[in-house]
Design a protein around this motif. Structure first.
Motif, PDB file in Angstrom:
ATOM      1  N   SER A 189      -4.509  99.478  79.052  1.00  0.00           N
ATOM      2  CA  SER A 189      -4.210  98.744  80.290  1.00  0.00           C
ATOM      3  C   SER A 189      -3.242  97.466  79.971  1.00  0.00           C
ATOM      4  CB  SER A 189      -5.380  98.467  81.089  1.00  0.00           C
ATOM      5  OG  SER A 189      -5.008  97.940  82.317  1.00  0.00           O
ATOM      6  N   SER A 190      -2.630  97.143  81.055  1.00  0.00           N
ATOM      7  CA  SER A 190      -1.587  96.003  80.895  1.00  0.00           C
ATOM      8  C   SER A 190      -2.696  94.611  80.647  1.00  0.00           C
ATOM      9  CB  SER A 190      -0.763  95.660  82.347  1.00  0.00           C
ATOM     10  OG  SER A 190      -1.933  95.215  83.113  1.00  0.00           O
ATOM     11  N   ALA A 191      -2.051  93.712  80.030  1.00  0.00           N
ATOM     12  CA  ALA A 191      -2.762  92.448  79.401  1.00  0.00           C
ATOM     13  C   ALA A 191      -3.100  91.750  80.731  1.00  0.00           C
ATOM     14  CB  ALA A 191      -1.813  91.569  78.552  1.00  0.00           C
ATOM     15  N   GLU A 192      -2.029  91.717  81.697  1.00  0.00           N
ATOM     16  CA  GLU A 192      -2.708  90.918  82.970  1.00  0.00           C
ATOM     17  C   GLU A 192      -3.983  91.663  83.655  1.00  0.00           C
ATOM     18  OE1 GLU A 192      -1.678  88.291  84.087  1.00  0.00           O
ATOM     19  OE2 GLU A 192      -2.525  88.098  85.860  1.00  0.00           O
ATOM     20  N   ASN A 193      -3.958  93.021  83.765  1.00  0.00           N
ATOM     21  CA  ASN A 193      -5.075  93.643  84.337  1.00  0.00           C
ATOM     22  C   ASN A 193      -6.256  93.403  83.695  1.00  0.00           C
ATOM     23  OD1 ASN A 193      -6.346  95.535  86.071  1.00  0.00           O
ATOM     24  ND2 ASN A 193      -6.159  97.206  84.571  1.00  0.00           N
ATOM     25  N   ILE A 194      -6.379  93.580  82.238  1.00  0.00           N
ATOM     26  CA  ILE A 194      -7.426  93.083  81.528  1.00  0.00           C
ATOM     27  C   ILE A 194      -7.700  91.713  81.810  1.00  0.00           C
ATOM     28  CG2 ILE A 194      -8.217  92.633  79.112  1.00  0.00           C
ATOM     29  CD1 ILE A 194      -6.381  95.122  78.218  1.00  0.00           C
ATOM     30  N   LYS A 195      -6.974  90.714  81.681  1.00  0.00           N
ATOM     31  CA  LYS A 195      -7.204  89.262  82.015  1.00  0.00           C
ATOM     32  C   LYS A 195      -8.002  89.211  83.191  1.00  0.00           C
ATOM     33  CE  LYS A 195      -5.110  84.787  81.954  1.00  0.00           C
ATOM     34  NZ  LYS A 195      -5.225  84.548  83.619  1.00  0.00           N
ATOM     35  N   GLN A 196      -7.529  89.724  84.296  1.00  0.00           N
ATOM     36  CA  GLN A 196      -7.924  89.570  85.604  1.00  0.00           C
ATOM     37  C   GLN A 196      -9.282  90.147  85.876  1.00  0.00           C
ATOM     38  OE1 GLN A 196      -6.695  87.504  88.129  1.00  0.00           O
ATOM     39  NE2 GLN A 196      -4.648  87.250  87.275  1.00  0.00           N
ATOM     40  N   ALA A 197      -9.431  91.136  84.887  1.00  0.00           N
ATOM     41  CA  ALA A 197     -10.897  92.077  85.152  1.00  0.00           C
ATOM     42  C   ALA A 197     -11.755  91.121  84.578  1.00  0.00           C
ATOM     43  CB  ALA A 197     -10.786  93.425  84.587  1.00  0.00           C
ATOM     44  N   VAL A 198     -11.296  90.520  83.215  1.00  0.00           N
ATOM     45  CA  VAL A 198     -12.533  90.008  82.449  1.00  0.00           C
ATOM     46  C   VAL A 198     -13.030  88.600  83.323  1.00  0.00           C
ATOM     47  CG1 VAL A 198     -12.789  88.588  80.413  1.00  0.00           C
ATOM     48  CG2 VAL A 198     -11.923  90.984  80.312  1.00  0.00           C
ATOM     49  N   GLU A 199     -11.926  88.024  83.980  1.00  0.00           N
ATOM     50  CA  GLU A 199     -12.437  86.901  84.811  1.00  0.00           C
ATOM     51  C   GLU A 199     -13.380  87.235  85.766  1.00  0.00           C
ATOM     52  OE1 GLU A 199      -8.283  84.327  84.308  1.00  0.00           O
ATOM     53  OE2 GLU A 199      -9.193  84.368  86.144  1.00  0.00           O
ATOM     54  N   LEU A 200     -13.611  88.271  86.145  1.00  0.00           N
ATOM     55  CA  LEU A 200     -14.277  88.692  87.301  1.00  0.00           C
ATOM     56  C   LEU A 200     -15.635  89.348  86.778  1.00  0.00           C
ATOM     57  CD1 LEU A 200     -11.940  90.676  89.621  1.00  0.00           C
ATOM     58  CD2 LEU A 200     -13.095  88.600  90.100  1.00  0.00           C
ATOM     59  N   CYS A 201     -15.655  89.571  85.367  1.00  0.00           N
ATOM     60  CA  CYS A 201     -16.681  90.566  84.966  1.00  0.00           C
ATOM     61  C   CYS A 201     -18.159  89.746  84.796  1.00  0.00           C
ATOM     62  CB  CYS A 201     -16.306  91.410  83.762  1.00  0.00           C
ATOM     63  SG  CYS A 201     -16.455  90.273  82.407  1.00  0.00           S
ATOM     64  N   GLY A 202     -18.286  88.204  84.873  1.00  0.00           N
ATOM     65  CA  GLY A 202     -19.568  87.659  84.509  1.00  0.00           C
ATOM     66  C   GLY A 202     -19.962  87.737  83.323  1.00  0.00           C
ATOM     67  N   GLY A 203     -18.960  87.798  82.329  1.00  0.00           N
ATOM     68  CA  GLY A 203     -19.409  87.881  80.672  1.00  0.00           C
ATOM     69  C   GLY A 203     -20.046  89.159  80.464  1.00  0.00           C
ATOM     70  N   ASP A 204     -19.878  90.279  81.264  1.00  0.00           N
ATOM     71  CA  ASP A 204     -20.569  91.503  80.843  1.00  0.00           C
ATOM     72  C   ASP A 204     -19.395  92.518  80.539  1.00  0.00           C
ATOM     73  OD1 ASP A 204     -21.679  93.994  81.014  1.00  0.00           O
ATOM     74  OD2 ASP A 204     -23.005  93.669  82.471  1.00  0.00           O
ATOM     75  N   VAL A 205     -19.240  92.725  79.117  1.00  0.00           N
ATOM     76  CA  VAL A 205     -18.320  93.777  78.808  1.00  0.00           C
ATOM     77  C   VAL A 205     -18.001  94.978  79.476  1.00  0.00           C
ATOM     78  CG1 VAL A 205     -17.446  94.951  76.717  1.00  0.00           C
ATOM     79  CG2 VAL A 205     -18.333  92.758  76.359  1.00  0.00           C
ATOM     80  N   ALA A 206     -19.181  95.702  79.508  1.00  0.00           N
ATOM     81  CA  ALA A 206     -19.116  97.054  80.354  1.00  0.00           C
ATOM     82  C   ALA A 206     -18.530  96.724  81.773  1.00  0.00           C
ATOM     83  CB  ALA A 206     -20.540  97.814  80.521  1.00  0.00           C
ATOM     84  N   GLN A 207     -19.192  95.858  82.361  1.00  0.00           N
ATOM     85  CA  GLN A 207     -18.506  95.655  83.730  1.00  0.00           C
ATOM     86  C   GLN A 207     -17.041  95.173  83.708  1.00  0.00           C
ATOM     87  OE1 GLN A 207     -19.159  95.930  87.192  1.00  0.00           O
ATOM     88  NE2 GLN A 207     -20.919  94.758  86.843  1.00  0.00           N
TER      89      GLN A 207
END
Ligand SMILES: [Zn+2]
Length: 322
Positions: A189-207
């Motif tokens: 996926s795009s770097a931006e999508n990954i960055k934004q998703a990770v900011e929302l995941c609360g530290g949970d990789v699977a999430q």
């Protein structure tokens, strides 16, 4: 997720070094408790540890797995006869005593292909009390060639008698950069999508992976723009937003984004010194939102109405007159 080895795991360096030292000393330990936040890679680590112990072709350096022998490839394929992974069954709410009895029987057998029989329980806090008591018997008298690893992000729930018999390894939360690197390995996926998703995941990789795959990162920009527009007091914005975000494919992501957004508002009102009144208002709205969003995921509430009432309250708090 592709299989990870001690060489490819991102983060947890001191835990890897500790395990390698124990293996090198010929004392890998019979019973382990891996604990720490959810989704930071405890099971991934357990599998890498098992691969090193089961590898048939690592005499030069017993702290590494070769990745190529029949033992290493069987473990990756989930078909190693000396390894089992016990988890809660899909249609059940707890790990049962029968599962633990099977595990104990498995560990008491002589290894078929390697030096060890290894069992992983993930997540051990899901054991019912009968299962926990049955496990205690195995922990009290571990078979010679057995290694038991229990994982949990809620170690407080485990029996003290279980914990006291295990070698404890604590896993810390991963940094945002580490999670980005891991998600990037799994999702194309795009770097931006990954960055934004990770900011929302609360530290949970699977999430983080799920959020990324569902395009939450790409949607977040739109969501933030709309949340900012709410304060302008236009009811049409509320209606459009409620319609859009209540669609089944967006609703779960919308809840996660709202949670993160509320935290941001509370942090913002604390750091900008807006006074206790403002902080209290945001806290109380966030608490109410949390409750109603929790209900909306378990009870069949009208998702559109839930979001509409939420967006109206946010708009009012920002000064909208309706
Ligand atoms: Zn190998």
């Amino acid at each position: 997720m592709p299989f990870q080895t001690f060489e490819t795991i991102i983060g947890h360096d001191s835990n890897i070094a500790g395990m390698r030292a124990a293996i090198k000393a010929g004392k890998p330990g019979h019973s382990h408790l891996f604990y720490g936040p959810r989704g930071v890679g405890k099971a991934t680590f357990a599998l890498a540890f098992a691969q090193v112990l089961l590898c048939k072709d690592n005499r030069d350096d017993p702290t590494k797995s070769c990745g190529e022998c029949s033992s290493c490839t069987k473990l990756v394929a989930g078909q190693h006869p000396d390894f089992i992974n016990i988890a809660m069954l899909e249609d059940k709410t707890r790990i049962s005593v029968d599962q633990i009895r099977d595990l104990s029987a498995f560990l008491s057998l002589t290894p078929m292909e390697s030096q060890w029989k290894i069992a992983l329980i993930d997540d051990a806090a899901q054991m019912n009390s009968q299962a926990a008591n049955a496990l205690l018997k195995t922990l009290e008298e571990p078979p010679d060639q057995s290694i038991l690893i229990i994982n949990s992000y809620r170690p407080g729930v485990l029996l003290p008698t279980i914990k006291s018999r295990c070698i404890k390894t604590r896993f810390s939360g991963l940094s945002q950069d580490e999670i980005i690197q891991i998600v990037d390995k799994i999702v194309d996926s795009s770097a931006e999508n990954i960055k934004q998703a990770v900011e929302l995941c609360g530290g949970d990789v699977a999430q983080g992976v799920l959020l990324c795959e569902s395009g939450a990162g790409e949607e977040r920009g739109l969501f933030l723009q709309e949340m900012a527009a709410l304060g302008e007091g236009d009811l049409n914005v509320v209606c459009t937003m409620s319609d859009y975000w209540s669609k089944p494919e967006r609703f779960t992501n919308a809840l996660l984004m709202l949670k993160a957004w509320f935290q941001e508002q509370i942090r913002g009102s604390i750091s900008s010194n807006k006074g206790p009144e403002s902080i209290r208002k945001w806290l109380s709205l966030a608490k109410w939102a949390d409750e109603i969003m929790g209900q909306a995921t378990v009870v069949n509430l009208n998702k559109r109405l839930v979001l509409e009432s939420l967006f109206i309250r946010v708009a009012r708090l920002r000064g909208a007159k309706f």
